[in-house]
Every structure is written in structure tokens, then in C-alpha cells.
Design a protein around this motif. Structure first.
Motif, short mmCIF file in Angstrom:
data_model
loop_
_atom_site.label_atom_id
_atom_site.label_comp_id
_atom_site.label_asym_id
_atom_site.label_seq_id
_atom_site.Cartn_x
_atom_site.Cartn_y
_atom_site.Cartn_z
N ALA A 94 8.84 5.14 6.77
CA ALA A 94 7.80 4.29 7.15
C ALA A 94 8.25 2.89 7.71
O ALA A 94 9.07 2.36 6.93
N GLU A 95 8.31 2.72 9.09
CA GLU A 95 8.84 1.21 9.50
C GLU A 95 7.44 0.37 9.71
O GLU A 95 6.64 0.78 10.61
N LEU A 145 5.72 6.30 11.63
CA LEU A 145 6.63 7.29 10.87
C LEU A 145 7.76 7.93 11.45
O LEU A 145 7.45 8.54 12.56
N LYS A 146 8.76 8.40 11.07
CA LYS A 146 10.00 8.60 11.46
C LYS A 146 10.48 10.08 10.46
O LYS A 146 10.62 9.80 9.37
N PHE A 147 10.45 11.28 11.00
CA PHE A 147 10.78 12.38 10.01
C PHE A 147 12.34 13.00 10.62
O PHE A 147 12.37 12.91 12.02
N VAL A 180 11.81 4.66 2.51
CA VAL A 180 12.34 5.92 2.72
C VAL A 180 11.81 6.92 1.69
O VAL A 180 11.88 6.64 0.71
N LEU A 181 11.04 7.72 2.09
CA LEU A 181 10.60 8.94 1.24
C LEU A 181 11.91 10.19 1.66
O LEU A 181 12.04 10.45 2.95
N GLY A 182 12.21 10.80 0.69
CA GLY A 182 13.08 12.01 0.66
C GLY A 182 12.59 13.24 -0.23
O GLY A 182 12.07 13.00 -0.95
N ALA A 183 13.12 14.19 0.47
CA ALA A 183 12.91 15.50 -0.23
C ALA A 183 13.42 15.30 -1.79
O ALA A 183 14.80 14.89 -1.91
N PHE A 186 0.99 -1.13 -0.08
CA PHE A 186 0.10 -0.02 -0.10
C PHE A 186 0.87 1.16 0.15
O PHE A 186 0.86 2.17 -0.79
N LEU A 187 1.80 1.27 0.79
CA LEU A 187 2.66 2.64 1.17
C LEU A 187 3.79 2.68 -0.13
O LEU A 187 4.26 3.76 -0.46
#
Length: 131
Positions: free
Chosen positions: A84-85, A98-100, A70-73, A20-21
């Protein structure tokens, strides 16, 4: 600056949540109500804007099936990542957090800490309803 969302339990396998993610189109359904723009730019990149905030482009940087995305700028002046873990608790249930992580000067960090914390909390609490 490091922020963590609360852990949310989702009644799905880690693979279902990962799938999904992994489809970035699904992030539109996780966004807060004050979203003013959402656009898929490529199959691994999307742009979004919240009312009163600049547009942000996120790109999928790393995937470790079925536990981490992992999504990044992608562009812009700010360098940060959203991780997202996914941890399976049993075959039909998983915890998601979620970790920012961002490198900001102290003034900027102070200004955005509250809104970013609320934003990642909204994203993670929307996952069980969206899947």
C-alpha cells in the motif's frame, strides 16, 4: 507478475490512512463481497479466503510511516507481496495505490492475473468508504 490498482483519492491525511491500514482488523471491511473467511491470527497477521479460492495468510512485513505498508505471504506455496503506497496530496487528502508483486510460473500468472487485479481494485476502492 506485477499488478497495480488504480490510484484512489481519500479525503484523509496520509497519517490517518496509514493508521487505518496498519490495523489489520480493518482489512475485513475492505474485502470483496465473496469473502468466505476472515480471521486475525496475530496483531500483524490475518487469514482470509474468497469463495472458490484457497485460504491466504498475510503478514505485515514492512512499515514506513506514513507512506508505505508491505504485507507478504506468510506460509503457503506462493510467495507474493501486497504494497500500500500512500501519497499525501494536501493536509486533508491523499492518494492510495495497491501494488501486487508475485513470482509465479507463466501458467499460474495467466490464471490469477484477472482475479488478483479485481481483488486489489476492490480493496483500494473500499478504503474511502471504510475510513
Amino acid at each position: 507478475m506485477n499488478l497495480e490498482s488504480p490510484k484512489v483519492n481519500v479525503e484523509k491525511s496520509s497519517q490517518d490512512i496509514f493508521n487505518f491500514l496498519s490495523d489489520i482488523k480493518n482489512f475485513e471491511g475492505l474485502m470483496p463481497e465473496n469473502i468466505s473467511k476472515f480471521e486475525v491470527l496475530e496483531n500483524d497477521k490475518f487469514l482470509f479466503a474468497l469463495k472458490g479460492m484457497p485460504e491466504i495468510i498475510l503478514k505485515k512485513k514492512e512499515v514506513i510511516p506514513p507512506n508505505k505498508i508491505v504485507l507478504g505471504a506468510a506460509g503457503g506455496k506462493l510467495d507474493f507481496s501486497l504494497v500500500a503506497e500512500i501519497n499525501e496530496t494536501n493536509e486533508n487528502s491523499s492518494d492510495v495505490q495497491l501494488k501486487f508483486n508475485g513470482d509465479f510460473n507463466p501458467m499460474m500468472a495467466m490464471m490469477i492475473k484477472g482475479p488478483i487485479g479485481k481483488f486489489i481494485e476492490t480493496l483500494v476502492t473500499s478504503i474511502p468508504k471504510a475510513i
